[in-house]
Design an enzyme around this catalytic site. Structure first.
Site, PDB file in Angstrom:
ATOM      1  N   ASP A 409      -1.513  -6.117   4.686  1.00  0.00           N
ATOM      2  CA  ASP A 409      -2.073  -6.679   3.463  1.00  0.00           C
ATOM      3  C   ASP A 409      -2.206  -5.624   2.371  1.00  0.00           C
ATOM      4  OD1 ASP A 409      -3.547  -8.904   2.077  1.00  0.00           O
ATOM      5  OD2 ASP A 409      -5.152  -7.414   2.135  1.00  0.00           O
ATOM      6  N   GLU A 462       3.076  -6.923   2.446  1.00  0.00           N
ATOM      7  CA  GLU A 462       2.761  -7.685   1.241  1.00  0.00           C
ATOM      8  C   GLU A 462       2.725  -6.667   0.103  1.00  0.00           C
ATOM      9  OE1 GLU A 462      -0.670 -10.297  -0.996  1.00  0.00           O
ATOM     10  OE2 GLU A 462      -1.126  -8.567   0.233  1.00  0.00           O
TER      11      GLU A 462
END
Length: 731
Positions: A409, A462
């Site tokens: 993330d 990401e």
């Protein structure tokens, strides 16, 4: 007898070396001559203490209570040599027990482990630090170890010692800043925390164990002693093959707490194991991806603000249930990916913030260490021990739990020092630039270590910027991820689809621009939870037009996505066109499937996955330019796009055609490659089966004619349904 200064420090919980004075010790002035042994025990709340010989339970001595606060001491009879002993304790409430003494045990961690920990090079720090059930001799207990180099005293406190920091003050291994102790009779399931004094002797808030492998359900914050570590699990060959660039990868992203709920607020791992893998597999997905499941204090963070990186969240039951869930995924042929958050952590007092009275895990300078977007703290990526903590955690999930990979993330926030910071409020790197060299080194090291220790496992980034080489090997100067989320593709194409079809001709490039860079990385096309929260609305309601057009647009968009190069990811609920924004406090609105239009979208996603997996041309060269060829990228006037997906082997090509206006187009001539005389519809998003108008070319075959067009020597004549995507294959 013990010197009064030592007594005062012990009773005040401020003795820096309790192992030097508690337990069995020779009299200081007679130690070299084999003087008497003394036994000292600090047991606040005890009424009497007897020294027993282990095994025989023979009484050796009755200890005298030196002070009412619980310090007992006495000579060990006539004993001159150390011996194995037990303490019989009668407590103030009248209960009695016989115990091994924590201060009878020597140092626990090998020097080699301590040396590696001190250098930040231990590949598996979770094997040394944290709480580990052990049997030493005939004594069962738990070895506790924690890194706190700037503390002046550390104790383990818990349900086994009345949360009294004087009872089990730990031994400091000075060369590494690690404190350790073996506490007899503690077992899996017991609660614990660490009590620390900072360098100035100030008592800090009780701290949860950074390496805890189980934790209490919020709002409680204690760590829980977990069962012994499982043995490393090698990824089976078939699972590693399913992660490859040439494999079909279609990911179903899930928030475990709100997919489907049972009687309680949260489903258990076993309830999820019974339903979720079967559903995802039946829908044709190849992988499940769970939003962060590491322990976190606030439900509303969805797990992205974690304080227990090593602990599966107690929301879903004990960690053993998660192991069964992983097994259930693999039994259904599904890979399991976990969201992993090494970028930041919340500042809750029981967590990592100011852990030993200093900024141990976080950057000290708030210009580096405070995340404005999320009001969180940023890990100190430049500190060896912190990188060790994070890299070890990545390996922990793949190696000890057998998960197939990690989606990392907020990578963009790690790569740049000026992320979400105005000029003058960030610290440049050593070369005066904005890249965070320390975070880059961390990510490379993480990917290298997983590649070496968990071959076949994958990582997905990401990452929303144009940082080069995110999915390139570290040997080539890249970050070493296997895949990167294509955030640019998602933003461009969603903006296009939100346009009224009458205006789409002016935005045609948003659908084609992604092919300019489509093969610069190994891309995943993500329609994730981020697109259906914070007022963005559901995917269905992003689409323009009346109800019929909204569903048709969404079906056409999914067809475009599954036909486009790149692996696929779809957030839960979007596979049946959830009509409301995702709510993490409620389960998905499954009742929508009683409505034909929603059930039709679900059937479409299932069939798209089936076709994607069955046709090598749709997946084998997802990340290679050789797998794609435009047939018509220039028909902005009619908002039509057509392309060819190819395979380098003998598999046939697939033609994908999208008509993104509500106008049917009959007699549409499309150039097709030579060598294939007849084409048939393999999938039509406008089929009545999916809720469409059932227009298309299902009735017959499309025969190629020797009419050159669009750079091809032959062509076919199509009927293009309104707001639809067609997949054509050679007959």
């Amino acid at each position: 007898m013990l010197a009064q200064r030592d007594v005062d420090q012990l009773l005040g919980g401020r003795h820096a070396d309790p192992f030097a004075v508690l337990g069995l010790h020779a009299e200081a002035d007679m130690a070299e001559a084999g003087g008497r042994l003394w036994l000292r025990a600090l047991l606040p709340g005890a009424r009497s203490v007897d020294l027993l010989e282990a095994g025989s339970d023979k009484l050796v001595a009755s200890l005298k209570l030196r002070l009412p606060d619980g310090l007992f001491e006495a000579p060990a009879g006539r004993r001159r040599k150390r011996f194995d002993y037990r303490l019989r304790v009668c407590w103030g409430d009248g209960s009695e027990g016989v115990y091994a003494d924590a201060y009878a045990f020597g140092p626990q961690l090998p020097e080699q482990d301590l040396s590696l920990l001190a250098r930040g090079e231990h590949p598996r720090p979770f094997e040394a630090l944290g709480a580990h059930p052990l049997i030493l001799g005939d004594v069962a207990g738990v070895r506790f170890a924690v890194w706190a180099p700037n503390a002046s005293r550390v104790s383990v406190v818990g349900s086994f010692n009345g949360w009294d920091g004087r009872r089990h003050a730990m031994r400091r291994r000075h060369e590494s800043g690690v404190w350790e102790i073996f506490v007899p009779h503690v077992a899996a399931g017991d609660l614990y925390k660490f009590e620390l004094l900072d360098a100035g002797g100030q008592l800090l808030p009780l701290k949860a164990d950074p390496f805890a492998r189980a934790a209490q359900l919020r709002p409680d914050t204690a760590s829980i002693v977990a069962s012994a570590l499982s043995a490393p699990k090698a990824l089976p060959a078939e699972r590693a093959a399913a992660n490859a660039r040439s494999a079909p990868i279609s990911v179903y992203e899930v928030h475990a707490a709100s997919w489907r709920r049972g009687a309680a607020q949260f489903p258990t791992w076993d309830e999820l194991a019974e339903q979720l893998p079967a559903y995802a597999a039946e829908m044709g997905f190849t992988h499940l991806q769970l939003m962060p499941i590491s322990e976190h204090p606030f439900d509303g963070s969805w797990g992205y603000q974690t304080l227990g990186l090593y602990a599966p969240s107690a929301r879903f039951g004990p960690p053993e249930g998660f192991a069964r869930f992983v097994a259930a995924c693999h039994a259904r042929g599904l890979g399991l990916l976990l969201d992993w958050v090494p970028a930041h952590f919340p500042a809750d007092a029981h967590g990592l913030a100011n852990f030993d009275g200093t900024q141990l895990y976080e950057y000290a300078d708030p210009r580096e260490g405070f995340h404005r977007d999320w009001n969180t703290l940023i890990y100190n990526f430049g500190r060896n021990e912190v990188r060790q903590f994070l890299v070890g955690n990545a390996l922990y999930w793949t190696e000890r739990w057998g998960v197939d990979g990690l989606r990392v993330d907020a990578v963009a926030s790690m790569l740049y020092r000026d992320y979400s910071r105005p000029a003058g409020e960030w610290v440049p790197n050593s070369e005066g630039g904005r890249e965070n060299f320390e975070a880059i080194a961390l990510l490379r090291r993480m990917n290298e270590q997983l590649g070496q220790a968990s071959p076949g496992a994958i990582t997905m980034a990401e990452e929303s910027t144009s940082f080069p080489g995110v999915s390139a090997p570290t040997s080539a100067g890249g970050l070493g991820f296997h895949y990167k989320w294509n955030m640019g593709w998602m933003n461009d194409t969603l903006k296009y689809m939100q346009e009224d079809p009458v205006h789409r001709r002016w935005h045609h490039d948003k659908m084609t621009f992604g092919l300019v860079y489509a093969f610069s990385e190994n891309f995943v096309l993500p329609i994730s939870h981020d697109e259906v929260v914070h007022g963005k609305g559901a995917m269905l309601n992003k689409m323009p037009g009346d109800a019929w057009q909204k569903f048709a647009n969404l079906r056409a968009y999914y067809g475009f996505m599954w036909g486009h190069p790149g692996k696929k990811l779809l957030f839960m609920g979007q596979e049946f066109a959830q009509s409301s924004e995702w709510n993490h406090d409620a389960e998905l609105p499954w009742a929508l499937l009683e409505q034909p239009a929603h059930a039709g979208v679900q059937r479409l996603v299932r069939d798209l996955n089936t076709l994607y997996r069955a046709q090598p041309a749709l997946h084998r060269l997802d990340c290679e330019a050789a797998g794609f060829e435009w047939l018509d990228a220039a028909d902005a006037e009619h908002s039509v796009l057509a392309w060819l997906r190819k395979d380098e082997g003998s598999a046939p090509p697939v033609i994908v055609v999208s008509n993104l206006t509500p106008v049917p187009r009959h007699g549409y001539r499309l150039g097709v490659p030579a060598g294939y005389a007849i084409w048939t519809e393999a999938l039509n998003t406008d089929s009545a089966h999916y809720g469409g108008s059932n227009m298309g070319n299902q009735a017959g075959q499309l025969r190629a004619e020797p009419v050159a067009t669009q750079g091809q020597a032959q062509s076919i004549v199509l009927s293009l349904p309104p707001l639809a995507c067609l997949f054509l294959v050679p007959a």
